[in-house]
Design a protein around this motif. Structure first.
Motif, PDB file in Angstrom:
ATOM      1  N   HIS A  18       0.833  -1.208   0.000  1.00  0.00           N
ATOM      2  CA  HIS A  18       0.000   0.000   0.000  1.00  0.00           C
ATOM      3  C   HIS A  18       0.869   1.261   0.000  1.00  0.00           C
ATOM      4  O   HIS A  18       0.617   2.213  -0.756  1.00  0.00           O
ATOM      5  CB  HIS A  18      -0.915  -0.038   1.228  1.00  0.00           C
ATOM      6  CG  HIS A  18      -1.853   1.108   1.328  1.00  0.00           C
ATOM      7  ND1 HIS A  18      -2.952   1.241   0.502  1.00  0.00           N
ATOM      8  CD2 HIS A  18      -1.878   2.174   2.161  1.00  0.00           C
ATOM      9  CE1 HIS A  18      -3.596   2.344   0.821  1.00  0.00           C
ATOM     10  NE2 HIS A  18      -2.974   2.927   1.832  1.00  0.00           N
ATOM     11  N   ARG A  19       1.908   1.274   0.823  1.00  0.00           N
ATOM     12  CA  ARG A  19       2.826   2.421   0.864  1.00  0.00           C
ATOM     13  C   ARG A  19       3.544   2.573  -0.479  1.00  0.00           C
ATOM     14  O   ARG A  19       3.783   3.688  -0.939  1.00  0.00           O
ATOM     15  CB  ARG A  19       3.847   2.269   1.994  1.00  0.00           C
ATOM     16  CG  ARG A  19       3.270   2.163   3.394  1.00  0.00           C
ATOM     17  CD  ARG A  19       2.459   3.350   3.845  1.00  0.00           C
ATOM     18  NE  ARG A  19       3.226   4.572   3.728  1.00  0.00           N
ATOM     19  CZ  ARG A  19       2.692   5.787   3.628  1.00  0.00           C
ATOM     20  NH1 ARG A  19       1.396   5.946   3.650  1.00  0.00           N
ATOM     21  NH2 ARG A  19       3.458   6.837   3.514  1.00  0.00           N
ATOM     22  N   ALA A  20       3.916   1.453  -1.096  1.00  0.00           N
ATOM     23  CA  ALA A  20       4.581   1.506  -2.400  1.00  0.00           C
ATOM     24  C   ALA A  20       3.653   2.096  -3.459  1.00  0.00           C
ATOM     25  O   ALA A  20       4.092   2.871  -4.312  1.00  0.00           O
ATOM     26  CB  ALA A  20       5.047   0.114  -2.815  1.00  0.00           C
ATOM     27  N   LEU A  21       2.381   1.744  -3.399  1.00  0.00           N
ATOM     28  CA  LEU A  21       1.425   2.297  -4.358  1.00  0.00           C
ATOM     29  C   LEU A  21       1.315   3.814  -4.217  1.00  0.00           C
ATOM     30  O   LEU A  21       1.214   4.523  -5.219  1.00  0.00           O
ATOM     31  CB  LEU A  21       0.059   1.633  -4.190  1.00  0.00           C
ATOM     32  CG  LEU A  21      -0.019   0.166  -4.616  1.00  0.00           C
ATOM     33  CD1 LEU A  21      -1.359  -0.427  -4.212  1.00  0.00           C
ATOM     34  CD2 LEU A  21       0.225   0.019  -6.104  1.00  0.00           C
ATOM     35  N   TYR A  22       1.364   4.311  -2.993  1.00  0.00           N
ATOM     36  CA  TYR A  22       1.380   5.770  -2.789  1.00  0.00           C
ATOM     37  C   TYR A  22       2.656   6.368  -3.367  1.00  0.00           C
ATOM     38  O   TYR A  22       2.624   7.388  -4.058  1.00  0.00           O
ATOM     39  CB  TYR A  22       1.274   6.120  -1.302  1.00  0.00           C
ATOM     40  CG  TYR A  22      -0.131   6.289  -0.840  1.00  0.00           C
ATOM     41  CD1 TYR A  22      -0.828   7.488  -1.035  1.00  0.00           C
ATOM     42  CD2 TYR A  22      -0.793   5.251  -0.218  1.00  0.00           C
ATOM     43  CE1 TYR A  22      -2.134   7.639  -0.619  1.00  0.00           C
ATOM     44  CE2 TYR A  22      -2.104   5.397   0.207  1.00  0.00           C
ATOM     45  CZ  TYR A  22      -2.765   6.592  -0.002  1.00  0.00           C
ATOM     46  OH  TYR A  22      -4.052   6.733   0.402  1.00  0.00           O
ATOM     47  N   TYR A  23       3.785   5.745  -3.075  1.00  0.00           N
ATOM     48  CA  TYR A  23       5.071   6.238  -3.576  1.00  0.00           C
ATOM     49  C   TYR A  23       5.081   6.274  -5.109  1.00  0.00           C
ATOM     50  O   TYR A  23       5.573   7.223  -5.718  1.00  0.00           O
ATOM     51  CB  TYR A  23       6.206   5.368  -3.040  1.00  0.00           C
ATOM     52  CG  TYR A  23       7.533   5.646  -3.681  1.00  0.00           C
ATOM     53  CD1 TYR A  23       8.264   6.785  -3.355  1.00  0.00           C
ATOM     54  CD2 TYR A  23       8.069   4.773  -4.628  1.00  0.00           C
ATOM     55  CE1 TYR A  23       9.481   7.049  -3.949  1.00  0.00           C
ATOM     56  CE2 TYR A  23       9.279   5.024  -5.224  1.00  0.00           C
ATOM     57  CZ  TYR A  23       9.986   6.160  -4.895  1.00  0.00           C
ATOM     58  OH  TYR A  23      11.190   6.419  -5.487  1.00  0.00           O
ATOM     59  N   LEU A  24       4.526   5.246  -5.726  1.00  0.00           N
ATOM     60  CA  LEU A  24       4.510   5.143  -7.187  1.00  0.00           C
ATOM     61  C   LEU A  24       3.347   5.900  -7.820  1.00  0.00           C
ATOM     62  O   LEU A  24       3.180   5.867  -9.036  1.00  0.00           O
ATOM     63  CB  LEU A  24       4.446   3.666  -7.600  1.00  0.00           C
ATOM     64  CG  LEU A  24       5.638   2.818  -7.178  1.00  0.00           C
ATOM     65  CD1 LEU A  24       5.335   1.347  -7.384  1.00  0.00           C
ATOM     66  CD2 LEU A  24       6.887   3.242  -7.926  1.00  0.00           C
TER      67      LEU A  24
END
Length: 135
Positions: A18-24
């Motif tokens: 989920h955090r990676a999706l925000y970052y990307l």
């Protein structure tokens, strides 16, 4: 492709994805990370909310996340290129420029061949090791 539960539980949790999706910038508002489903495919990490994330992009995020975790740690130099760094399970871990004796570093070193597509982009490291590399 058989990936151990240890690799999955340390690298591909719903929270981290989920955090990676925000970052990307591939996040969907009104989508809780608890509802996120994912699978490790040969070509990348599949999620039910955003399709496939390349292992290269996910590794870039996870390295930044690891570096961010390292900023608050205390350390002490005890020898030539040998440091002790604050730990969770033990009071400290011994870190050199090439290794750390924490369980996460040892897991990554031992099991990196299980997912070479990911570890091609993600170095064998941990937040203790990243702290020493940043000095």
């Amino acid at each position: 492709m058989k990936i151990s539960n240890q690799i999955i539980s340390q690298h591909f949790t719903p929270y981290l994805i989920h955090r990676a999706l925000y970052y990307l910038e591939r996040n969907h508002y009104n989508y809780r990370y608890q509802d996120l489903k994912s699978e490790l495919w040969f070509t990348g990490l599949w999620t039910n909310s955003s399709g496939i994330i390349s292992y290269q992009d996910y590794a870039k995020f996870l390295l930044l996340y690891t570096q961010a975790k390292s900023y608050q740690l205390s350390y002490k130099k005890v020898g030539e290129n040998i440091y002790i760094v604050e730990g969770n399970h033990l009071p400290y871990y011994t870190v050199t420029p090439n290794s750390c004796n924490c369980p996460l570093f040892l897991l990554r070193k031992k099991r990196s061949k299980e997912l070479p597509q990911f570890f091609k982009y993600f170095p064998i490291t941990c937040h203790h090791h990243q702290l020493i590399k940043s000095l």
